[in-house]
Motif scaffolding. Structure first.
Motif, PDB file in Angstrom:
ATOM      1  N   HIS A  78      10.852 -30.443  54.591  1.00 39.17           N
ATOM      2  CA  HIS A  78       9.685 -29.608  55.039  1.00 39.17           C
ATOM      3  C   HIS A  78       8.832 -29.844  53.893  1.00 39.17           C
ATOM      4  O   HIS A  78       8.728 -29.856  52.919  1.00 39.17           O
ATOM      5  N   CYS A  80       5.715 -29.007  53.174  1.00 40.06           N
ATOM      6  CA  CYS A  80       5.035 -28.111  52.459  1.00 40.06           C
ATOM      7  C   CYS A  80       6.050 -27.129  51.399  1.00 40.06           C
ATOM      8  O   CYS A  80       5.624 -26.774  50.176  1.00 40.06           O
ATOM      9  N   SER A  81       7.203 -26.548  51.989  1.00 37.21           N
ATOM     10  CA  SER A  81       8.023 -25.928  51.029  1.00 37.21           C
ATOM     11  C   SER A  81       8.916 -26.550  50.180  1.00 37.21           C
ATOM     12  O   SER A  81       9.539 -26.061  49.149  1.00 37.21           O
ATOM     13  N   ALA A  83      11.857 -27.561  51.305  1.00 36.40           N
ATOM     14  CA  ALA A  83      13.138 -27.388  51.644  1.00 36.40           C
ATOM     15  C   ALA A  83      13.635 -28.576  52.454  1.00 36.40           C
ATOM     16  O   ALA A  83      12.920 -29.192  53.112  1.00 36.40           O
ATOM     17  N   CYS A 106       0.138 -27.466  57.009  1.00 41.10           N
ATOM     18  CA  CYS A 106       0.260 -26.424  56.263  1.00 41.10           C
ATOM     19  C   CYS A 106      -0.100 -27.017  54.801  1.00 41.10           C
ATOM     20  O   CYS A 106       0.150 -28.018  54.431  1.00 41.10           O
ATOM     21  N   ASP A 107      -0.692 -26.050  54.029  1.00 39.76           N
ATOM     22  CA  ASP A 107      -1.328 -26.200  52.780  1.00 39.76           C
ATOM     23  C   ASP A 107      -1.999 -27.675  52.592  1.00 39.76           C
ATOM     24  O   ASP A 107      -1.741 -28.412  51.674  1.00 39.76           O
ATOM     25  N   GLY A 127      12.963 -23.862  57.769  1.00 42.79           N
ATOM     26  CA  GLY A 127      11.593 -23.136  58.258  1.00 42.79           C
ATOM     27  C   GLY A 127      12.037 -22.140  59.529  1.00 42.79           C
ATOM     28  O   GLY A 127      13.291 -22.186  59.788  1.00 42.79           O
TER      29      GLY A 127
END
Length: 140
Positions: A78, A80-81, A83, A106-107, A127
Protein backbone atom coordinates in the motif's frame (compact mmCIF):
# COMPACT_ATOMS: atom_id res chain seq x y z
CA UNK A 1 6.69 -17.75 0.88
CA UNK A 2 9.50 -15.48 -0.23
CA UNK A 3 8.62 -11.95 -1.31
CA UNK A 4 10.95 -10.03 -3.60
CA UNK A 5 12.09 -6.42 -3.46
CA UNK A 6 12.47 -5.74 -7.19
CA UNK A 7 9.77 -3.34 -8.34
CA UNK A 8 7.53 -4.94 -10.94
CA UNK A 9 4.63 -2.50 -11.41
CA UNK A 10 2.50 0.32 -9.96
CA UNK A 11 -1.26 0.68 -10.14
CA UNK A 12 -4.51 0.17 -8.35
CA UNK A 13 -5.50 -2.90 -6.38
CA UNK A 14 -9.00 -4.01 -5.60
CA UNK A 15 -10.44 -7.21 -4.13
CA UNK A 16 -12.49 -10.10 -5.43
CA UNK A 17 -14.08 -13.31 -4.19
CA UNK A 18 -13.03 -16.80 -5.21
CA UNK A 19 -12.96 -20.26 -3.76
CA UNK A 20 -14.29 -21.13 -0.35
CA UNK A 21 -16.58 -18.62 1.30
CA UNK A 22 -14.81 -16.27 3.70
CA UNK A 23 -15.72 -12.95 5.26
CA UNK A 24 -17.79 -10.96 2.75
CA UNK A 25 -17.60 -13.72 0.11
CA UNK A 26 -20.30 -16.28 -0.47
CA UNK A 27 -19.13 -17.54 -3.85
CA UNK A 28 -17.28 -20.75 -4.61
CA UNK A 29 -14.80 -21.48 -7.38
CA UNK A 30 -11.13 -22.14 -7.92
CA UNK A 31 -10.24 -19.36 -10.37
CA UNK A 32 -8.14 -19.72 -13.52
CA UNK A 33 -5.44 -21.65 -11.65
CA UNK A 34 -7.86 -23.93 -9.81
CA UNK A 35 -6.42 -22.95 -6.42
CA UNK A 36 -8.03 -19.60 -5.64
CA UNK A 37 -9.41 -19.25 -2.09
CA UNK A 38 -10.82 -16.04 -0.62
CA UNK A 39 -9.30 -16.83 2.76
CA UNK A 40 -5.76 -17.24 1.35
CA UNK A 41 -3.18 -14.55 0.50
CA UNK A 42 -3.69 -14.73 -3.25
CA UNK A 43 -4.13 -12.45 -6.26
CA UNK A 44 -5.37 -12.23 -9.82
CA UNK A 45 -2.91 -10.89 -12.40
CA UNK A 46 -3.92 -9.59 -15.86
CA UNK A 47 -1.14 -11.40 -17.69
CA UNK A 48 -1.26 -14.84 -16.05
CA UNK A 49 -1.45 -16.41 -19.53
CA UNK A 50 -2.09 -15.42 -23.13
CA UNK A 51 -5.76 -16.28 -22.71
CA UNK A 52 -5.92 -14.10 -19.60
CA UNK A 53 -4.21 -11.21 -21.45
CA UNK A 54 -6.79 -11.48 -24.23
CA UNK A 55 -9.57 -10.98 -21.66
CA UNK A 56 -8.02 -8.28 -19.48
CA UNK A 57 -6.23 -6.25 -22.22
CA UNK A 58 -4.21 -3.91 -20.00
CA UNK A 59 -2.39 -2.76 -23.14
CA UNK A 60 -5.53 -0.81 -24.07
CA UNK A 61 -4.82 1.34 -20.99
CA UNK A 62 -1.15 1.73 -21.90
CA UNK A 63 0.00 -1.00 -19.51
CA UNK A 64 2.55 -3.53 -20.80
CA UNK A 65 2.34 -5.79 -17.78
CA UNK A 66 4.81 -8.71 -17.73
CA UNK A 67 3.55 -12.29 -17.72
CA UNK A 68 3.60 -13.99 -14.34
CA UNK A 69 1.73 -17.28 -14.23
CA UNK A 70 -0.06 -19.37 -11.65
CA UNK A 71 2.03 -19.79 -8.51
CA UNK A 72 4.14 -16.65 -9.01
CA UNK A 73 4.80 -14.80 -5.76
CA UNK A 74 4.54 -11.01 -5.48
CA UNK A 75 4.69 -8.45 -2.71
CA UNK A 76 1.95 -5.82 -2.82
CA UNK A 77 2.62 -2.63 -0.85
CA UNK A 78 0.00 0.00 0.00
CA UNK A 79 1.72 3.17 -1.17
CA UNK A 80 0.40 5.34 1.66
CA UNK A 81 0.50 3.16 4.76
CA UNK A 82 3.53 1.11 3.71
CA UNK A 83 1.72 -2.09 4.72
CA UNK A 84 2.58 -5.03 2.50
CA UNK A 85 1.46 -8.57 1.87
CA UNK A 86 2.97 -11.50 -0.04
CA UNK A 87 0.51 -13.05 -2.49
CA UNK A 88 0.48 -15.95 -4.92
CA UNK A 89 -1.05 -15.57 -8.38
CA UNK A 90 -4.10 -17.84 -8.45
CA UNK A 91 -6.44 -16.28 -10.98
CA UNK A 92 -6.73 -14.06 -14.04
CA UNK A 93 -7.75 -10.43 -13.65
CA UNK A 94 -8.67 -7.66 -13.27
CA UNK A 95 -10.20 -6.76 -16.62
CA UNK A 96 -7.98 -3.69 -16.74
CA UNK A 97 -9.52 -2.24 -19.88
CA UNK A 98 -12.78 -1.71 -17.98
CA UNK A 99 -11.00 0.65 -15.58
CA UNK A 100 -8.68 2.65 -17.87
CA UNK A 101 -7.66 5.96 -16.27
CA UNK A 102 -9.42 5.15 -12.98
CA UNK A 103 -7.28 6.66 -10.25
CA UNK A 104 -6.93 6.06 -6.52
CA UNK A 105 -5.08 8.53 -4.32
CA UNK A 106 -4.12 8.94 -0.69
CA UNK A 107 -1.75 11.39 0.94
CA UNK A 108 -0.94 12.87 -2.49
CA UNK A 109 0.10 9.49 -3.91
CA UNK A 110 -2.01 8.40 -6.88
CA UNK A 111 -1.99 5.24 -8.98
CA UNK A 112 -3.90 4.70 -12.20
CA UNK A 113 -5.48 1.59 -13.79
CA UNK A 114 -6.41 -1.54 -11.88
CA UNK A 115 -3.57 -3.98 -12.30
CA UNK A 116 -4.11 -6.52 -9.54
CA UNK A 117 -7.04 -8.06 -7.68
CA UNK A 118 -6.45 -9.37 -4.17
CA UNK A 119 -8.47 -11.90 -2.25
CA UNK A 120 -10.31 -10.40 0.74
CA UNK A 121 -7.70 -11.94 3.07
CA UNK A 122 -4.81 -10.30 1.16
CA UNK A 123 -6.56 -6.94 0.69
CA UNK A 124 -7.54 -6.68 4.33
CA UNK A 125 -3.90 -7.31 5.32
CA UNK A 126 -2.96 -3.92 3.80
CA UNK A 127 -6.20 -1.90 3.84
CA UNK A 128 -9.89 -1.79 4.63
CA UNK A 129 -12.21 -3.76 2.37
CA UNK A 130 -14.61 -0.80 2.52
CA UNK A 131 -12.07 1.40 0.69
CA UNK A 132 -12.54 -0.72 -2.45
CA UNK A 133 -9.31 0.28 -4.16
CA UNK A 134 -5.80 1.13 -3.01
CA UNK A 135 -2.77 2.69 -4.70
CA UNK A 136 -0.08 0.00 -4.67
CA UNK A 137 3.39 -0.94 -5.80
CA UNK A 138 4.09 -4.52 -6.73
CA UNK A 139 7.43 -6.27 -6.23
CA UNK A 140 8.78 -9.69 -7.12
Amino acid sequence: MACGSTKLWNGEATWFCCGSAWGPCASAGGGACGTCRSSALQAAWPNASKECWDITRPDLCGEDIPRRGCGSVMKVRHDCSGASVCVTVSDCGPRTRSFCSESTCCDGVCRTNRVIDLTPAAFSAIGSLSSGTLPVSIFE
